[in-house]
Design an enzyme around this catalytic site. Sequence first.
Site, short mmCIF file in Angstrom:
data_model
loop_
_atom_site.label_atom_id
_atom_site.label_comp_id
_atom_site.label_asym_id
_atom_site.label_seq_id
_atom_site.Cartn_x
_atom_site.Cartn_y
_atom_site.Cartn_z
N GLY A 1 60.03 62.62 30.65
CA GLY A 1 60.42 61.85 31.84
C GLY A 1 61.90 61.68 32.08
N ILE A 2 62.26 60.44 32.41
CA ILE A 2 63.64 60.13 32.80
C ILE A 2 64.61 60.37 31.63
CG2 ILE A 2 65.17 58.26 33.58
CD1 ILE A 2 62.68 57.03 35.00
N GLY B 1 64.17 57.26 24.11
CA GLY B 1 62.96 57.73 24.81
C GLY B 1 63.14 59.07 25.51
N CYS B 2 63.70 60.06 24.77
CA CYS B 2 64.08 61.33 25.42
C CYS B 2 63.04 62.44 25.31
CB CYS B 2 65.41 61.83 24.86
SG CYS B 2 66.77 60.75 25.26
N SER B 3 61.83 62.16 24.81
CA SER B 3 60.86 63.26 24.68
C SER B 3 60.21 63.61 26.02
CB SER B 3 59.79 62.91 23.63
OG SER B 3 59.08 61.76 24.03
N SER C 1 63.77 48.58 36.61
CA SER C 1 62.79 49.01 37.61
C SER C 1 62.93 48.08 38.81
CB SER C 1 61.38 48.88 37.03
OG SER C 1 60.40 48.94 38.04
N TYR D 1 53.99 44.13 32.86
CA TYR D 1 55.09 45.10 32.95
C TYR D 1 56.25 44.49 33.73
CZ TYR D 1 57.73 49.27 34.27
OH TYR D 1 58.75 50.17 34.47
#
Length: 318
Positions: free
Chosen positions: A13-14, A9-11, A140, A153
Site C-alpha cells: 500500500g501507501i 508498514g512498507c510491505s 485519515s 478505527y
Amino acid sequence: NQKVVLITGCSSGIGLALAARIAKDEKKRFMVYATMRNLGKGEALVEAAGRTLGRTLEIKQLDVCDEVSIKACVDSLPERRVDILISNAGMGLIGPIECQSIDEMKTVMDTNFFGLVRLLKEILPDMKRRKKGHIVVISSVMGIQGILFNDVYAASKFAVEGFCESLAVQALRFNLNISLIEPGPVITEFERKVYEEGMKTDLSKADKVTADMFTNIYLKNYSQIFDTLGQTPEDIAEHTCKIITMDDPPFRHQTNTLYTPMTTLKYADPNGDLPIDTFYKMVFEHDKVFNTSLNFLKLLRWRSRKSFTLEKTEKDKN
Ligand code: NAD
C-alpha cells in the site's frame, strides 16, 4: 547531506509506494529505511525499489507493536539518526461494535495509536537534542470526522490527531515539524482486508436493523465509494513527498479535494450537527440522494484531476 527517512508498514500500500517514491528521488536527497513487521513480505517492495535497493533504500524489520524491535531498528541506523519519520503502519476495522471483541478493538488502538507513541518515545528525544526533524503521520479524514461503522478505527485516528496536535506546540520549541496526512479512501490491501473481514462479521449479536444497515447499506456501497473517490497509493506518496520537501510544512494536509466539502461541514457548524445530518441524509434518504451525491462527487473528481496542486507549494514557487 542526505536526509534519513524511516517509514513503517512498507510491505504494501501507501508505505510501499512512499518508500519507492522517496528512494527514487531524482536528486537523491534521501536515504530511506523502509521497515516492515515481517521481512518475508518484502518482495513487492524489492521489485518496486529496483536499482535503489542498497543505494538510497534499505529494508529493515520493525513491528510498531513491539518496543524491542523499534529500538533495535533505530539502534542499527548510523548515529541513530532519523531526520524524517513517516508513521504509516496501520489497520482498519469495520462493523457494529456489538459484533467486535474488546481484544480486536485493542489491536486497532495498539497499532494505529500506540504504534505511533512507541515510535516517538524512541525517536523524539534524539530529534529534540538535534533540534531537527519532521514527524509525518499517515492519519485519515477519519482522524477529523467519524464515518458509519468505522467507530473504533475513527477513534484510533482521532487519538493520533489529538496526540499530534498536543505535541506540535512542544515540537515548535525544538524547531521540529509535525504533519498529519489525511487521505480519504485509498485503493490498497487495506480496503480489501477490511472488506473481507467485514464480510466475515458474525452479525448474530446485532439487532436486525443494525445488521441490515451494515450489510445492505454499508457493505453494498463500500466498493463504490472506493471506485468513485479512491486515490492510488502513488497519489498519497506524491502528496507526502511534497510535504517532506517543504520549508514550512503544514500541520494538516488532506490529499483528496473531493473530501474537503465534507470536512468543511464540520468546521462550519460548532454544534457538530451539520456533518452528522448530512451523512445521515446521504446514507438513509435514500439511494436517490446517495446516488446523487456520488454523481456529484464523480463530477468533482473529474474537475480535481485537472487541478492536482498543493496550494502552499504553488505559493512557495512564486
Ligand atoms: P495496507 O494494509 O496496505 O498497509 C498497512 C501496512 O501496515 C501493512 O503493510 C501492514 O503489514 C502494516 N502493519 C500493520 N500492523 C503493523 C505492525 N504492528 N507493525 C508494522 N507494520 C504493520 O494499507 P494502507 O492503505 O497502505 O495503510 C497505510 C496507512 O494509511 C494506515 O495507517 C491507514 O490507516 C492509512 N489510511 C488508509 C486509507 C485507505 O483507504 N487505504 C485511507 C486513509 C488512511
